[in-house]
Design a protein around this motif. Structure first.
Motif, PDB file in Angstrom:
ATOM      1  N   LEU A  42      17.781  17.395 -26.078  1.00  0.00           N
ATOM      2  CA  LEU A  42      18.933  17.780 -27.207  1.00  0.00           C
ATOM      3  C   LEU A  42      20.011  18.364 -26.107  1.00  0.00           C
ATOM      4  O   LEU A  42      21.329  18.300 -26.700  1.00  0.00           O
ATOM      5  CB  LEU A  42      18.288  19.091 -27.978  1.00  0.00           C
ATOM      6  CG  LEU A  42      17.527  18.561 -28.974  1.00  0.00           C
ATOM      7  CD1 LEU A  42      17.128  20.123 -29.731  1.00  0.00           C
ATOM      8  CD2 LEU A  42      17.918  17.600 -29.980  1.00  0.00           C
ATOM      9  N   LEU A  43      19.988  18.526 -25.031  1.00  0.00           N
ATOM     10  CA  LEU A  43      20.824  18.731 -24.106  1.00  0.00           C
ATOM     11  C   LEU A  43      21.758  17.679 -23.613  1.00  0.00           C
ATOM     12  O   LEU A  43      21.739  17.537 -22.468  1.00  0.00           O
ATOM     13  CB  LEU A  43      20.518  19.799 -22.946  1.00  0.00           C
ATOM     14  CG  LEU A  43      20.268  21.253 -23.199  1.00  0.00           C
ATOM     15  CD1 LEU A  43      19.839  21.754 -22.062  1.00  0.00           C
ATOM     16  CD2 LEU A  43      21.418  21.982 -23.648  1.00  0.00           C
ATOM     17  N   SER A  44      22.298  17.064 -24.432  1.00  0.00           N
ATOM     18  CA  SER A  44      23.017  15.714 -24.048  1.00  0.00           C
ATOM     19  C   SER A  44      24.384  15.570 -25.023  1.00  0.00           C
ATOM     20  O   SER A  44      23.998  15.653 -26.105  1.00  0.00           O
ATOM     21  CB  SER A  44      22.162  14.638 -23.712  1.00  0.00           C
ATOM     22  OG  SER A  44      22.908  13.591 -23.425  1.00  0.00           O
ATOM     23  N   PRO A  45      25.581  15.431 -24.341  1.00  0.00           N
ATOM     24  CA  PRO A  45      25.972  15.378 -22.869  1.00  0.00           C
ATOM     25  C   PRO A  45      26.050  16.848 -22.470  1.00  0.00           C
ATOM     26  O   PRO A  45      26.456  17.592 -23.176  1.00  0.00           O
ATOM     27  CB  PRO A  45      27.189  14.707 -22.878  1.00  0.00           C
ATOM     28  CG  PRO A  45      27.958  14.866 -24.299  1.00  0.00           C
ATOM     29  CD  PRO A  45      26.611  14.951 -25.214  1.00  0.00           C
ATOM     30  N   ALA A  46      25.817  17.228 -21.427  1.00  0.00           N
ATOM     31  CA  ALA A  46      25.561  18.393 -21.013  1.00  0.00           C
ATOM     32  C   ALA A  46      26.348  18.445 -19.296  1.00  0.00           C
ATOM     33  O   ALA A  46      26.215  17.376 -18.790  1.00  0.00           O
ATOM     34  CB  ALA A  46      24.382  19.303 -21.199  1.00  0.00           C
ATOM     35  N   THR A  47      26.499  19.722 -19.011  1.00  0.00           N
ATOM     36  CA  THR A  47      26.882  19.582 -17.274  1.00  0.00           C
ATOM     37  C   THR A  47      25.670  20.724 -17.045  1.00  0.00           C
ATOM     38  O   THR A  47      25.695  22.004 -17.687  1.00  0.00           O
ATOM     39  CB  THR A  47      28.158  20.266 -17.246  1.00  0.00           C
ATOM     40  OG1 THR A  47      28.947  19.334 -17.849  1.00  0.00           O
ATOM     41  CG2 THR A  47      28.349  20.389 -15.599  1.00  0.00           C
ATOM     42  N   HIS A  48      25.102  20.248 -15.980  1.00  0.00           N
ATOM     43  CA  HIS A  48      24.008  21.393 -15.527  1.00  0.00           C
ATOM     44  C   HIS A  48      24.327  21.886 -13.955  1.00  0.00           C
ATOM     45  O   HIS A  48      24.945  21.319 -13.225  1.00  0.00           O
ATOM     46  CB  HIS A  48      22.625  20.704 -15.371  1.00  0.00           C
ATOM     47  CG  HIS A  48      22.154  19.772 -16.380  1.00  0.00           C
ATOM     48  ND1 HIS A  48      21.298  20.447 -17.043  1.00  0.00           N
ATOM     49  CD2 HIS A  48      22.755  18.750 -17.178  1.00  0.00           C
ATOM     50  CE1 HIS A  48      21.029  19.768 -18.221  1.00  0.00           C
ATOM     51  NE2 HIS A  48      21.752  18.613 -18.169  1.00  0.00           N
ATOM     52  N   VAL A  49      23.944  23.191 -13.786  1.00  0.00           N
ATOM     53  CA  VAL A  49      24.387  23.659 -12.560  1.00  0.00           C
ATOM     54  C   VAL A  49      22.864  23.956 -12.015  1.00  0.00           C
ATOM     55  O   VAL A  49      22.088  24.708 -12.742  1.00  0.00           O
ATOM     56  CB  VAL A  49      25.034  25.012 -12.811  1.00  0.00           C
ATOM     57  CG1 VAL A  49      25.240  25.728 -11.258  1.00  0.00           C
ATOM     58  CG2 VAL A  49      26.393  24.676 -13.338  1.00  0.00           C
ATOM     59  N   LEU A  50      22.510  23.452 -10.796  1.00  0.00           N
ATOM     60  CA  LEU A  50      21.156  23.584 -10.082  1.00  0.00           C
ATOM     61  C   LEU A  50      21.210  24.518  -8.984  1.00  0.00           C
ATOM     62  O   LEU A  50      22.018  23.991  -8.067  1.00  0.00           O
ATOM     63  CB  LEU A  50      20.604  22.379  -9.973  1.00  0.00           C
ATOM     64  CG  LEU A  50      20.643  21.100 -11.009  1.00  0.00           C
ATOM     65  CD1 LEU A  50      20.524  19.944 -10.506  1.00  0.00           C
ATOM     66  CD2 LEU A  50      19.760  21.628 -12.251  1.00  0.00           C
ATOM     67  N   ALA A  51      20.284  25.331  -8.802  1.00  0.00           N
ATOM     68  CA  ALA A  51      20.236  26.117  -7.631  1.00  0.00           C
ATOM     69  C   ALA A  51      18.931  25.837  -6.804  1.00  0.00           C
ATOM     70  O   ALA A  51      18.149  26.008  -7.373  1.00  0.00           O
ATOM     71  CB  ALA A  51      20.408  27.654  -7.939  1.00  0.00           C
TER      72      ALA A  51
END
Length: 173
Positions: free
Chosen positions: A35-44
């Motif tokens: 369901l998270l689309s389109p999204a921007t992801h921050v990955l650590a």
């Protein structure tokens, strides 16, 4: 930290993200990731291992007496259980304002409002609702929403005013 679009979340990275979120939320996260689309992801990452994550999707929130607010709605804030309590999610969330320059507001539905309050998020005090696909307004008194003011946040934003959004599959808020 790395910022990627939802189109980049595939293959091994998708599996790694699913594993992180599923362990953090103690449930299968795959239906939510879809369901998270389109999204921007921050990955650590720490030593190459994905340790924390947050994403945002664009939504429109409507506060009484204001034009609709283009909102970065933050989802899937998660840290691997073995790395929790070390500031990784806080670092990811602290990075968001610099990435959200064209949004009027950031918002999320908190699992722990005290945690987000420490990071300058504010609890929405007014009534919450959504518009169903037929246009009816549905009250959501059991929900909580927090906002983060951004440079484009209208100064007249009133946290006690009614706030609404549009219906969406999964969790509305």
């Amino acid at each position: 930290m790395r910022v990627v679009s939802s189109e980049a979340i595939r293959g091994a990275l998708r599996e790694e993200l699913l594993s992180l979120c599923s362990r953090a939320y103690e449930e299968d996260f795959s239906p939510f990731l879809d369901l998270l689309s389109p999204a921007t992801h921050v990955l650590a990452r720490l030593d190459g291992e994905l340790v924390s994550h947050a994403a945002w999707i664009g939504r429109e929130l409507r506060a009484a007496n204001l034009a609709p607010l283009r909102t970065a709605y933050v989802e899937a804030v998660a840290t691997a259980p073995e790395h929790q309590g070390r500031g990784y999610a806080s670092a990811v969330l602290s990075r968001l304002p610099a990435l959200l320059g064209d949004f009027a507001l950031a918002a999320l539905s908190p699992s722990d409002d005290g945690y987000y309050r420490r990071l300058d998020w504010e609890l929405w005090r007014g009534p919450l609702s959504y518009l169903d696909p037929g246009g009816a307004e549905i009250a959501t008194p059991e929900e909580q929403v927090m906002i983060l003011r951004l440079p484009l946040t209208p100064p007249a934003l009133d946290l006690h005013a009614p706030l609404s959004t549009d219906w969406r599959a999964g969790e509305v808020w």
